[in-house]
Design a protein around this motif. Structure first.
Motif, PDB file in Angstrom:
ATOM      1  N   SER A  31       1.964   5.959  -1.920  1.00  0.00           N
ATOM      2  CA  SER A  31       1.070   5.437  -2.965  1.00  0.00           C
ATOM      3  C   SER A  31       0.634   6.523  -3.955  1.00  0.00           C
ATOM      4  O   SER A  31       0.169   6.226  -5.045  1.00  0.00           O
ATOM      5  CB  SER A  31      -0.169   4.810  -2.331  1.00  0.00           C
ATOM      6  OG  SER A  31      -0.855   5.787  -1.568  1.00  0.00           O
ATOM      7  N   ASP A  76       0.816  -1.214   0.000  1.00  0.00           N
ATOM      8  CA  ASP A  76       0.000   0.000   0.000  1.00  0.00           C
ATOM      9  C   ASP A  76       0.851   1.267   0.000  1.00  0.00           C
ATOM     10  O   ASP A  76       0.335   2.371   0.058  1.00  0.00           O
ATOM     11  CB  ASP A  76      -0.916   0.021   1.226  1.00  0.00           C
ATOM     12  CG  ASP A  76      -2.024  -1.019   1.110  1.00  0.00           C
ATOM     13  OD1 ASP A  76      -2.286  -1.475  -0.028  1.00  0.00           O
ATOM     14  OD2 ASP A  76      -2.617  -1.373   2.142  1.00  0.00           O
ATOM     15  N   GLY A  77       2.148   1.078  -0.029  1.00  0.00           N
ATOM     16  CA  GLY A  77       3.039   2.246  -0.104  1.00  0.00           C
ATOM     17  C   GLY A  77       3.485   2.769   1.252  1.00  0.00           C
ATOM     18  O   GLY A  77       4.142   3.812   1.310  1.00  0.00           O
ATOM     19  N   ASN A  88       3.578   7.375   3.568  1.00  0.00           N
ATOM     20  CA  ASN A  88       2.904   6.654   2.487  1.00  0.00           C
ATOM     21  C   ASN A  88       3.250   7.245   1.124  1.00  0.00           C
ATOM     22  O   ASN A  88       3.159   8.449   0.904  1.00  0.00           O
ATOM     23  CB  ASN A  88       1.383   6.715   2.702  1.00  0.00           C
ATOM     24  CG  ASN A  88       0.662   5.848   1.701  1.00  0.00           C
ATOM     25  OD1 ASN A  88       0.282   6.292   0.618  1.00  0.00           O
ATOM     26  ND2 ASN A  88       0.484   4.580   2.028  1.00  0.00           N
ATOM     27  N   ILE A 109       1.362   2.266  -7.625  1.00  0.00           N
ATOM     28  CA  ILE A 109       0.498   1.078  -7.527  1.00  0.00           C
ATOM     29  C   ILE A 109       0.765   0.142  -8.713  1.00  0.00           C
ATOM     30  O   ILE A 109       0.899  -1.077  -8.557  1.00  0.00           O
ATOM     31  CB  ILE A 109      -1.003   1.497  -7.524  1.00  0.00           C
ATOM     32  CG1 ILE A 109      -1.283   2.506  -6.404  1.00  0.00           C
ATOM     33  CG2 ILE A 109      -1.902   0.276  -7.420  1.00  0.00           C
ATOM     34  CD1 ILE A 109      -1.271   1.958  -5.011  1.00  0.00           C
TER      35      ILE A 109
END
Ligand code: CA
Length: 406
Positions: A343, A315-316, A341, A349
């Motif tokens: 993403s 999910d990063g 994060n 992704i």
């Protein structure tokens, strides 16, 4: 020559034609009509007359109509199926919503002129008025089958959202500035954005002002569909055979393809070498419960080509701190980055899915590192289905392996 002189000597004004060549057919796609006038000092461009804001719009309109009529006459006698690019001033055209031009064009219909053979070139930054009215004019011309090109894109104040509102059929980008200081990363970035935008709104890119082989290569690499400039042909009084540039174009583009291929092959080669190397490193590195320690162990073995390292989940979310190589070659840890994060980053992704699907690492495109400002690439590698190693490769290393794009 002052504006009134131009008007008084209208019989000495005539069009020149500069070919615009197509990258797909390698043939002449069309001609831009450029005004010239015969003076005592020889033939001069009417460009300064048309772009002088002090010259009354009516003068410009009259001179342009004169040129367009001659151009259309001559165009009708020219056997080839091409396009005529006509420069118009958006302010004068707005006065009659384009009806005058449509009327002139329609009067040549019985001689075989089709509206879709006409491209109207408009400089958006010359327009003094509400953008929605200009967009309306564009739609009106387009419903009559006339194509609209936004001229001088990237030069004036035209910004991306205005281009989006206007939805032109073509974007004309002057590559001339590339010769000067503007060969900067920012300029590359602007061109890159323009080519993406053009694709999204379904417009074709025309690169003009091409004066060297390098500029033509650059235009081709930036997805130009049409090319115009002294390097190919100067404006002239007459038209040329449609296939005049065919052989030369084929040769030039073949060279570009070879160079591009070499570049991409170098990237693939580096990517597969890094893949093999990381695989070996992972086998040799004993897995530690503490992810940070394990990562720093790996880092010791990639010091030659990596200056920053970290691990993310699918999910990063960053699972470790940032490992970074100090000037003395030793590795240290920035713990603050843990939990951040990523993403939202371009391709993030997609790359995770690709890594899981192909079970191998990916070399990113070239981009500017936010902290160092250097041009870098990232190599990402799947440790397992939910942990991914990210390694930033420094500019010097990429340069050495010839995988830094210009
Ligand atoms: Ca133009």
């Amino acid at each position: 020559m002052d504006a009134l002189d131009v008007l008084m000597n209208l019989q000495k004004a005539f069009p020149y034609y500069q070919p615009i060549i197509s990258a797909d057919g390698h043939n002449i796609f069309g001609y831009e009509v450029l005004g010239r006038i015969e003076t005592d000092e020889g033939i001069q461009s009417l460009g300064p007359f048309f772009h002088d804001p002090h010259v009354p719009d009516e003068y410009k309109r009259e001179v342009n109509e004169h040129l367009v009529k001659i151009a259309l006459e001559e165009f009708m006698n020219y056997e080839e199926e091409t396009t005529l690019f006509i420069n118009v001033n958006p302010n004068t055209m707005m006065e009659d919503s384009g009806d005058k031009l449509i009327e002139i064009l329609s009067s040549y219909e019985n001689q075989g002129l089709k509206h879709n053979q006409i491209v109207v070139e408009i400089k958006e930054h010359e327009y003094r008025g509400d953008i929605s009215r200009l967009a309306h004019l564009f739609r009106y011309l387009q419903t009559h089958g006339i194509k609209v090109a936004l001229d001088d894109v990237g030069k004036g104040s035209s910004n991306l959202d205005r281009i989006g509102i206007l939805e032109p059929n073509l974007l004309k980008v002057d590559i001339h500035s590339l010769k000067k200081k503007q060969q900067t990363l920012a300029y590359h970035g602007v061109l890159y954005s323009l080519s993406l935008l053009a694709r999204k709104i379904g417009a074709d890119l025309v690169f003009e002002g091409i004066e060297t082989n390098h500029q033509m290569h650059y235009a081709w690499r930036n997805h130009g569909r049409y090319f115009q400039g002294f390097f190919l042909a100067k404006p002239d009084r007459t038209f040329l055979p449609g296939d005049y540039f065919k052989d030369r174009f084929r040769q030039d583009i073949h060279q570009f393809i070879l160079m591009e291929r070499r570049k991409i092959e170098a990237q693939y080669e580096l990517s597969s070498r890094l893949n093999e190397y990381i695989q070996k490193v992972l086998k040799e590195t004993k897995k530690n419960q503490d992810l940070d320690y394990w990562m720093l162990d790996i880092a010791q073995k990639v010091s030659e080509f990596c200056f920053r390292i970290y691990i993310c989940d699918e999910d990063g979310f960053q699972q470790t701190g940032n490992g970074f190589q100090k000037h003395d070659g030793h590795w240290a840890l920035h713990p603050d980055y843990k939990g951040k994060n990523w993403s939202w980053r371009p391709y993030f992704i997609e790359n995770i899915i690709r890594m899981n699907d192909e079970r191998k690492g990916i070399l990113s495109d070239v981009y500017s590192d936010i902290e160092t400002g250097e041009l870098i690439r990232t190599f990402s590698y799947p440790l397992n289905r939910s942990q991914f190693l990210f390694m930033d490769l420094p500019h010097a290393y990429l340069y050495e392996h010839d995988v830094i794009a210009w």
